[in-house]
Design a protein around this motif. Structure first.
Motif, mmCIF file in Angstrom:
data_model
loop_
_atom_site.group_PDB
_atom_site.id
_atom_site.type_symbol
_atom_site.label_atom_id
_atom_site.label_comp_id
_atom_site.label_asym_id
_atom_site.label_seq_id
_atom_site.Cartn_x
_atom_site.Cartn_y
_atom_site.Cartn_z
ATOM 1 N N THR A 82 19.685 60.346 -23.225
ATOM 2 C CA THR A 82 20.628 60.430 -22.119
ATOM 3 C C THR A 82 20.576 59.168 -21.275
ATOM 4 N N LEU A 136 23.738 56.710 -20.431
ATOM 5 C CA LEU A 136 24.147 56.319 -19.086
ATOM 6 C C LEU A 136 24.188 54.804 -18.931
ATOM 7 N N GLU A 137 23.251 54.128 -19.580
ATOM 8 C CA GLU A 137 23.182 52.679 -19.425
ATOM 9 C C GLU A 137 24.266 51.965 -20.226
ATOM 10 N N ALA A 197 27.668 52.834 -20.921
ATOM 11 C CA ALA A 197 28.793 53.728 -20.675
ATOM 12 C C ALA A 197 29.931 53.528 -21.670
ATOM 13 N N PHE A 237 30.310 56.618 -14.732
ATOM 14 C CA PHE A 237 28.858 56.663 -14.608
ATOM 15 C C PHE A 237 28.295 55.349 -15.106
ATOM 16 N N VAL A 283 24.333 52.681 -14.919
ATOM 17 C CA VAL A 283 22.956 52.468 -14.478
ATOM 18 C C VAL A 283 22.879 51.124 -13.766
ATOM 19 N N PRO A 299 20.261 55.444 -12.367
ATOM 20 C CA PRO A 299 21.512 56.022 -12.860
ATOM 21 C C PRO A 299 22.400 56.486 -11.715
ATOM 22 N N VAL A 356 26.580 58.233 -10.817
ATOM 23 C CA VAL A 356 27.867 58.769 -11.260
ATOM 24 C C VAL A 356 28.892 58.428 -10.192
ATOM 25 N N LEU A 395 21.907 60.201 -9.019
ATOM 26 C CA LEU A 395 21.815 61.510 -9.656
ATOM 27 C C LEU A 395 21.089 62.530 -8.792
ATOM 28 N N ILE A 417 24.270 66.645 -17.596
ATOM 29 C CA ILE A 417 23.973 65.283 -18.034
ATOM 30 C C ILE A 417 22.703 65.271 -18.876
#
Length: 430
Positions: A203, A207-208, A210, A230, A232, A265, A267, A280, A291
């Motif tokens: 995950t 996130l990193e 996208a 989203f 990072v 991270p 959003v 987050l 997530i």
């Protein structure tokens, strides 16, 4: 795909319990599929009925297959959790068996252990519909099948400790007949908890990156969470990792060629002035739970395998949980026959969504514990349910079992104890 799982003498599973995932009703099969097993299976039951112990038995089996050669000390015995509420059972062996369908071939693997050693172990496959013995083990004696390079396996058997699985050793010695089953346990089977606040590595990677995670973005947008983006943020950090911060979902520390970097991270929510980034840890438990599961869901749907989630409905709205289940029921979103196995208390999952059953009749199991603390697993199909019956209402009404039996005098007893406490308090006043 996982076709069948059997276990005995593990935690509250005293006697053999079986999770049979073969399709029972052709009419309930997802359209356009010829999957050898159901793509979804949900286990329902009261608190402490043993739902999680079924999941834990499969997790224990996987841990033994992948790591028994690492975690076992010479002459150190076998770490296990037998049924403790019966002296005889506590001394009996624990055993675990899976039937798998891998690359169009059925495989059967199992083992039994006691506190000291592996007692039995076996691996078969069925390449042409007939059983082929890969190996059989009785204590420290390993007998290779006729097709095996017996000399190589004898060498491996000689270095296999009594408390280590032979499958673990043979697969790591690059024996090809052992790899399909071993690889399923090591990479094709994944576990998750709906209550875990910690992000998985997969995950974090999603996130990193996208731009490489359209599934996650589509999922977040479709979930009516108000999230539009989203990513990072990378910030230079001191060397000492802040583990508490990492576990809360606010960020984590990684080592780079030039030092340490904190990854935070975020959003993006749409506001009146555009997208606003939020950490987050500012999000709801439901958003973090979604997530947290996203990478495993994505991987299982794209590549196949079996994803096991304990308490899938934790912190998630029932409609969102139903939507995630629907992804596994559709060949378009689940092209490789990935499976979702979960536990839940949410009776609404036994109902309907947009006129369709969320779970088919052969995808529901109930866990129930008797007065001696022994868990039994019962499939919904044993009750011969009609296709159109209201299964949610019947479950809550106790027709299938698996619901807590609350004594009618419970409220009265609580009220009475409160009254006694109030009188005692009044008497103590000067």
């Amino acid at each position: 795909m996982l076709l069948n799982f059997r276990a005995a003498n593990h935690r509250s599973l005293r006697d053999e319990q079986q999770l049979q995932l073969h399709a029972v009703y052709d009419a309930d099969r997802p359209p356009g599929t010829e999957w050898q097993a159901v793509p979804v299976a949900g286990i329902f039951g009261a608190n402490a009925a043993g739902k999680s112990n079924v999941v834990d038995a499969l997790r224990y089996m996987a841990r033994m297959v992948v790591s028994s050669h690492n975690i076992a000390e010479p002459d150190g015995g076998v770490l296990r959790e037998p049924f403790r509420l019966d002296r005889e059972a506590a001394a009996d062996p624990s055993w675990f068996v899976v039937d798998l369908h891998l690359s169009d071939v059925r495989h059967t693997y199992g083992f039994s252990v006691d506190d000291d050693a592996v007692l039995q172990e076996w691996l078969y496959d069925y390449p042409h519909g007939r059983r082929r013995i890969i190996f059989e083990r009785n204590g420290e004696e390993v007998v290779p099948g006729d097709s095996q390079a017996a000399r190589e396996l004898k060498v491996i058997a000689n270095v296999t400790e009594p408390n280590v699985l032979f499958l673990s050793m043979a697969a790591r010695s690059r024996q090809p007949d052992f790899r399909p089953v071993y690889d399923w346990f090591s990479t094709g089977l994944n576990f998750s908890s709906g209550t875990s606040p910690r992000l998985s590595r997969q995950t974090a990677r999603l996130l990193e990156e996208a731009d490489r995670a359209p599934f996650l973005l589509d999922l977040l947008r479709a979930s009516d969470l108000g999230i539009e983006d989203f990513g990072v943020e990378r910030v230079e950090a001191e060397e000492s990792p802040r583990w508490a911060t990492m576990r809360s979902g606010a960020g984590w520390i990684v080592r780079t060629d030039t030092g340490h970097v904190e990854l935070r991270p975020w959003v993006g929510h749409r506001g009146r002035d555009g997208i606003v980034r939020m950490s987050l840890h500012e999000e709801s438990a439901g958003t973090r739970a979604l997530i947290h599961q996203a990478a495993r869901l994505d991987r299982t749907l794209l590549r196949g395998g079996t994803l096991v989630i304990d308490e899938v409905d934790s912190s998630l709205h029932p409609r969102l949980t139903a939507a995630l289940i629907a992804l596994f029921q559709d060949k378009a979103t689940n092209p490789h026959g990935g499976q979702l196995l979960f536990t839940s208390h949410d009776a609404t999952l036994l109902g309907r969504r947009e006129g369709e059953d969320i779970l088919r009749r052969d995808q529901v199991w109930f866990a129930e514990k008797d007065r001696y603390g022994e868990t039994s697993l019962v499939p919904l199909s044993d009750f011969k349910p009609r296709q159109d019956e209201n299964r949610e209402r019947r479950y809550l009404g106790g027709s299938y079992g698996g619901v807590p039996l609350i004594d009618d005098s419970f409220a009265a007893a609580v009220a009475a104890s409160r009254g006694d406490d109030a009188e005692d308090t009044e008497a103590e006043r000067p």
